[in-house]
Design an enzyme around this catalytic site. Sequence first.
Site, PDB file in Angstrom:
ATOM      1  N   PHE A 127      -5.178  12.542 -65.359  1.00  0.00           N
ATOM      2  CA  PHE A 127      -3.923  12.253 -64.647  1.00  0.00           C
ATOM      3  C   PHE A 127      -3.738  10.755 -64.403  1.00  0.00           C
ATOM      4  O   PHE A 127      -3.355  10.331 -63.308  1.00  0.00           O
ATOM      5  CB  PHE A 127      -3.860  13.010 -63.314  1.00  0.00           C
ATOM      6  N   ILE A 128      -3.987   9.958 -65.439  1.00  0.00           N
ATOM      7  CA  ILE A 128      -3.905   8.510 -65.296  1.00  0.00           C
ATOM      8  C   ILE A 128      -2.532   8.016 -65.766  1.00  0.00           C
ATOM      9  O   ILE A 128      -2.161   8.203 -66.933  1.00  0.00           O
ATOM     10  CB  ILE A 128      -5.022   7.806 -66.088  1.00  0.00           C
TER      11      ILE A 128
ATOM     12  N   GLY B  83      -0.953   2.015 -51.573  1.00  0.00           N
ATOM     13  CA  GLY B  83      -0.320   2.881 -52.565  1.00  0.00           C
ATOM     14  C   GLY B  83       0.493   3.994 -51.938  1.00  0.00           C
ATOM     15  O   GLY B  83       1.502   4.434 -52.500  1.00  0.00           O
TER      16      GLY B  83
ATOM     17  N   GLU C 127      -1.576  10.283 -55.308  1.00  0.00           N
ATOM     18  CA  GLU C 127      -2.205   9.362 -54.347  1.00  0.00           C
ATOM     19  C   GLU C 127      -2.560  10.051 -53.029  1.00  0.00           C
ATOM     20  O   GLU C 127      -2.424   9.485 -51.949  1.00  0.00           O
ATOM     21  CB  GLU C 127      -1.329   8.128 -54.123  1.00  0.00           C
TER      22      GLU C 127
ATOM     23  N   GLN D 297      21.219  23.037 -54.080  1.00  0.00           N
ATOM     24  CA  GLN D 297      21.937  24.140 -53.445  1.00  0.00           C
ATOM     25  C   GLN D 297      23.403  23.786 -53.199  1.00  0.00           C
ATOM     26  O   GLN D 297      24.297  24.618 -53.414  1.00  0.00           O
ATOM     27  CB  GLN D 297      21.262  24.495 -52.116  1.00  0.00           C
TER      28      GLN D 297
ATOM     29  N   SER E 119      -9.094  15.498 -55.026  1.00  0.00           N
ATOM     30  CA  SER E 119      -9.241  14.976 -53.668  1.00  0.00           C
ATOM     31  C   SER E 119     -10.686  14.550 -53.374  1.00  0.00           C
ATOM     32  O   SER E 119     -10.922  13.651 -52.574  1.00  0.00           O
ATOM     33  CB  SER E 119      -8.804  16.045 -52.651  1.00  0.00           C
TER      34      SER E 119
END
Length: 379
Positions: A156-157, A242, A363, A336, A132
């Site tokens: 994390f691309i 995004g 994002e 459930q 973040s």
Amino acid sequence: MDFNYTENQKMIADMVQQFAKRKITPFAREWDDKQHFPYSLFQELGSLGLMGILVPEKYNGSGFGYFEYVTAIQELAIVDPSIALSVAAHNSLCTGHILNHGNQNQIKKWVTKLATGQSLGAWGLTEHNTGSDAGGMNTTAVKVGNEWVLNGTKNFITHGISADVYVIIARTGNKGDSRGMSAFIIDKSVQGISSGKKEDKLGMRASETSEVILDNCHIPLDNIIGDIGQGFIQSMKILDGGRISIAALSQGISMGAFKTALNYSKQREQFGKKISQFQAISFKLVDMYKKIEASEMLIYHAAQLKNRNKKVTKESAMAKFYSSESCVEISSEAVQILGGYGYTKDFPAEKFYRDSKLCTIGEGTTQIQKQVISNLLFK
């Protein structure tokens, strides 16, 4: 506000549904189990115009707006959220960044290929120590002669291994300075860029996620997007759009999970009647449907503003926040309702459940969306 389906949206929905029946549904289970990224599929999606949905026709795109874009992402997510995620990342992040902030030479060189699926795009902002807090990134870009030299690691691309074109945000100034970062275009063939660890994920397993390593990566000075120091500001604008993508992705997951649960409830019998006739089940379905409808209103409101080139920071954050949290709740309820079968891979409910969680993280986490909204409410 009129959010009724247009003819273009109907056409896109039908096209995606027909394509998915032949090219995605038969393989989704295998791709998920093996964490296989089907690169060639995106070339086929490109031939349908789905890899350049928002790109003007003069640059080989489809020339559509955000209503059509949302429809495409939703319909793909109903079938396989992993594929929808990759299409969204390609369109709104990498392609969108160059299209909206690049110069004409960059757009003609890169976007024309990205829009047709001839090239696959990746976008790199996140690092191991900066999720973040993007302003604290360590990746640097230093001007040396007539080149930029980049060093660092992105994490994390999406498409970090398979991409042909990367948009990378790197520090050209001081840490924490919003004008201390710049955006660069890097071709996969350039020496010094490589992929690192591929993530073994809970969900979205057919959408490739990995590290991108920059080790003395030399690129031409012309590969900077916009002016020096504009990278972070550009990125925040790109993330506004995004977040509509992730909201649409969440909505598609919700719709897929809801349809799975609804159909099952109409077939499953207990105590001599369909379980849909029990108030405990029917009320669950009502609550799920209510959240889907509310989510759709937020998404299309943000999409309408985006189509009109209005600022959408608050609206896209609200759509992403509500839709992503709702899709986790809805997919959980679907599991459930299916009971024991919902916990098995023989039914799609468990996959929707696993895939849904990413939407509250990617994002911008839910907590970041709340911070964005509150900053705008109380400033």
